[in-house]
Design a protein around this motif. Structure first.
Motif, short mmCIF file in Angstrom:
data_model
loop_
_atom_site.label_atom_id
_atom_site.label_comp_id
_atom_site.label_asym_id
_atom_site.label_seq_id
_atom_site.Cartn_x
_atom_site.Cartn_y
_atom_site.Cartn_z
N GLN A 139 0.83 -1.21 0.00
CA GLN A 139 0.00 0.00 0.00
C GLN A 139 0.87 1.26 0.00
O GLN A 139 0.51 2.26 -0.61
CB GLN A 139 -0.93 0.00 1.20
CG GLN A 139 -2.02 -1.04 1.12
CD GLN A 139 -2.86 -1.06 2.39
OE1 GLN A 139 -2.49 -0.46 3.40
NE2 GLN A 139 -3.99 -1.76 2.33
N ALA A 147 2.10 1.66 -3.51
CA ALA A 147 0.97 2.05 -4.36
C ALA A 147 0.64 3.53 -4.14
O ALA A 147 0.38 4.28 -5.09
CB ALA A 147 -0.24 1.18 -4.09
N GLY A 148 0.65 3.95 -2.89
CA GLY A 148 0.39 5.36 -2.59
C GLY A 148 1.46 6.27 -3.17
O GLY A 148 1.17 7.33 -3.70
N ARG A 184 3.37 5.56 -5.78
CA ARG A 184 3.21 5.54 -7.23
C ARG A 184 2.09 6.50 -7.65
O ARG A 184 2.22 7.26 -8.60
CB ARG A 184 2.89 4.12 -7.70
CG ARG A 184 2.79 4.03 -9.22
CD ARG A 184 2.19 2.73 -9.70
NE ARG A 184 0.79 2.70 -9.28
CZ ARG A 184 0.17 1.65 -8.74
NH1 ARG A 184 0.82 0.53 -8.54
NH2 ARG A 184 -1.08 1.71 -8.38
N ASP A 185 0.98 6.49 -6.90
CA ASP A 185 -0.13 7.39 -7.22
C ASP A 185 0.29 8.85 -7.07
O ASP A 185 -0.07 9.70 -7.88
CB ASP A 185 -1.34 7.09 -6.33
CG ASP A 185 -1.98 5.75 -6.65
OD1 ASP A 185 -1.71 5.21 -7.75
OD2 ASP A 185 -2.73 5.24 -5.80
N PHE A 186 1.06 9.13 -6.01
CA PHE A 186 1.52 10.49 -5.78
C PHE A 186 2.43 10.97 -6.91
O PHE A 186 2.28 12.07 -7.43
CB PHE A 186 2.27 10.57 -4.45
CG PHE A 186 3.01 11.87 -4.24
CD1 PHE A 186 2.32 13.03 -3.95
CD2 PHE A 186 4.39 11.92 -4.34
CE1 PHE A 186 2.99 14.23 -3.77
CE2 PHE A 186 5.07 13.10 -4.17
CZ PHE A 186 4.38 14.25 -3.88
N SER A 224 2.66 9.80 -9.97
CA SER A 224 2.03 9.83 -11.28
C SER A 224 1.01 10.96 -11.44
O SER A 224 0.55 11.22 -12.54
CB SER A 224 1.36 8.48 -11.58
OG SER A 224 0.29 8.25 -10.68
N LYS A 225 0.68 11.63 -10.36
CA LYS A 225 -0.22 12.78 -10.48
C LYS A 225 0.48 13.90 -11.22
O LYS A 225 1.67 14.11 -11.09
CB LYS A 225 -0.64 13.28 -9.10
CG LYS A 225 -1.64 12.39 -8.42
CD LYS A 225 -2.08 12.99 -7.12
CE LYS A 225 -3.08 12.09 -6.43
NZ LYS A 225 -3.47 12.59 -5.13
#
Length: 145
Positions: free
Chosen positions: A3, A6-7, A9-11, A13-14
């Motif tokens: 997690q 994943a968090g 990666r999300d940060f 890729s924004k």
């Protein structure tokens, strides 16, 4: 642990994080450009006019062993103003003119005014024209307006 990655990666890729990173890199490169402009062009011009490239020796005094340099503050203020002028005239002003030029030449042409007639009105006009061409007059409700 998954997690967390994943968090992250999300940060990353924004768009905001990527734009911020690009801004920092561009800002760093831009700092070198502005410093070279001020140090290699503007400050030598000041030295040619005033005899020194800075005002560090102006207004120096000592009180109880503490050295004060009013000239160093004046130099910092002048450097700030010179950098601001260089930024404005070499970057901001040309960029704004380019943006105005792009907006002016990419503006959409005005659309033709919308025809206020409905399809029924057009059909009635066609019917009347055909009847006039044939020499007949309309009868019934179809020919009435």
């Amino acid at each position: 642990m998954k997690q967390v990655f994943a968090g992250f990666r999300d940060f990353i890729s924004k768009g905001n994080a990527i734009e911020l990173a690009v801004g920092v890199v561009i800002g760093s490169a831009f700092t070198g450009l502005v410093n070279a402009l001020v140090e290699k062009l503007i400050m030598p011009l000041i030295a040619a006019i005033f005899g020194k490239p800075d005002f560090d020796s102006v207004g120096n005094f000592t009180i109880n062993g503490a050295d004060f340099s009013v000239g160093a503050v004046i130099t910092a203020i002048v450097n700030f103003l010179l950098i601001a002028l260089a930024l404005y005239f070499c970057i901001v002003l040309p960029f704004n003119k380019l943006r105005e030029f792009q907006v002016k030449h990419s503006a959409k042409k005005p659309e033709a005014p919308e025809d206020p007639r409905t399809e029924l009105d057009v059909l009635k006009e066609i019917q009347e024209a055909l009847q006039a061409q044939n020499g007949t007059t309309g009868s019934g409700t179809h020919a009435q307006k």
